[in-house]
Design an enzyme around this catalytic site. Sequence first.
Site, PDB file in Angstrom:
ATOM      1  N   ASN A  43       7.882  31.491 -16.367  1.00 53.46           N
ATOM      2  CA  ASN A  43       6.631  30.812 -16.671  1.00 53.46           C
ATOM      3  C   ASN A  43       6.067  30.164 -15.415  1.00 53.46           C
ATOM      4  OD1 ASN A  43       8.870  28.917 -17.006  1.00 53.46           O
ATOM      5  ND2 ASN A  43       7.454  27.483 -17.986  1.00 53.46           N
ATOM      6  N   GLU A  45       3.192  27.311 -14.745  1.00 57.76           N
ATOM      7  CA  GLU A  45       2.229  26.351 -15.279  1.00 57.76           C
ATOM      8  C   GLU A  45       1.098  26.110 -14.292  1.00 57.76           C
ATOM      9  OE1 GLU A  45       5.303  23.802 -18.077  1.00 57.76           O
ATOM     10  OE2 GLU A  45       4.477  22.835 -16.296  1.00 57.76           O
ATOM     11  N   ASN A  46       0.031  25.525 -14.788  1.00 61.38           N
ATOM     12  CA  ASN A  46      -1.144  25.206 -13.999  1.00 61.38           C
ATOM     13  C   ASN A  46      -1.659  23.862 -14.480  1.00 61.38           C
ATOM     14  OD1 ASN A  46      -4.179  25.261 -13.428  1.00 61.38           O
ATOM     15  ND2 ASN A  46      -3.474  27.087 -12.351  1.00 61.38           N
ATOM     16  N   ALA A  47      -2.226  23.064 -13.585  1.00 62.54           N
ATOM     17  CA  ALA A  47      -2.758  21.757 -13.971  1.00 62.54           C
ATOM     18  C   ALA A  47      -3.799  21.893 -15.079  1.00 62.54           C
ATOM     19  CB  ALA A  47      -3.360  21.051 -12.761  1.00 62.54           C
ATOM     20  N   TYR A  49      -3.946  23.412 -18.137  1.00 63.77           N
ATOM     21  CA  TYR A  49      -2.936  24.023 -19.013  1.00 63.77           C
ATOM     22  C   TYR A  49      -3.264  25.399 -19.590  1.00 63.77           C
ATOM     23  CZ  TYR A  49       0.021  19.868 -18.953  1.00 63.77           C
ATOM     24  OH  TYR A  49       0.835  18.865 -18.571  1.00 63.77           O
ATOM     25  N   CYS A  54       3.096  32.721 -19.345  1.00 61.86           N
ATOM     26  CA  CYS A  54       4.420  32.713 -19.970  1.00 61.86           C
ATOM     27  C   CYS A  54       5.360  33.689 -19.264  1.00 61.86           C
ATOM     28  CB  CYS A  54       4.313  33.103 -21.440  1.00 61.86           C
ATOM     29  SG  CYS A  54       3.386  31.937 -22.454  1.00 61.86           S
ATOM     30  N   GLU A  56       7.429  35.855 -20.601  1.00 60.22           N
ATOM     31  CA  GLU A  56       7.401  37.187 -21.210  1.00 60.22           C
ATOM     32  C   GLU A  56       6.231  38.002 -20.671  1.00 60.22           C
ATOM     33  OE1 GLU A  56       8.746  34.270 -24.495  1.00 60.22           O
ATOM     34  OE2 GLU A  56       7.473  34.231 -22.717  1.00 60.22           O
ATOM     35  N   CYS A  93       6.084  32.658 -27.817  1.00 64.26           N
ATOM     36  CA  CYS A  93       4.923  32.091 -28.511  1.00 64.26           C
ATOM     37  C   CYS A  93       4.176  33.221 -29.227  1.00 64.26           C
ATOM     38  CB  CYS A  93       4.016  31.360 -27.527  1.00 64.26           C
ATOM     39  SG  CYS A  93       3.114  32.448 -26.390  1.00 64.26           S
TER      40      CYS A  93
END
Length: 138
Positions: A43, A45-47, A49, A54, A56, A93
């Site tokens: 994964n 992430e980014n500020a 969101y 993900c 996968e 998810c």
Amino acid sequence: MDRLADLFEAARAVREKAHAPYSRFKVGAAIRGRSGKIYPGCNVENAAYPVGACAEGGAISLMVASGETEIAEILVLGWMDAHPDAPGLTTPCGSCRQRIREFAAPGTPIHIAGPEGIRRSFTLDELLPESFGPENLG
């Protein structure tokens, strides 16, 4: 040697590279393509969101970029570092279940793991029953 050991190790190694500074919830995934080759993803992430990625999805992108389009099985490995013994499952998810569906058959195994190993295995059909897929578009 456990037949899932290579998938687990690939997911474990890539999980360590995850970019999760906000949630601190690192996830690694490893796909075995029909060829037997393993494709890892983590994964990111980014500020902002909603624009994160993900694990996968990253693994699927690598698989497709490598010229393969069929998932034989997938292993998802995730836990909060502060709570590695938490009993919960880090299942894909909803969006990732649909992404997996694009490249997997209903009976495709999806293995869910924690730091100690496999916690539970499902088929795609168990996680995404009565799903919409490429065949619906004829």
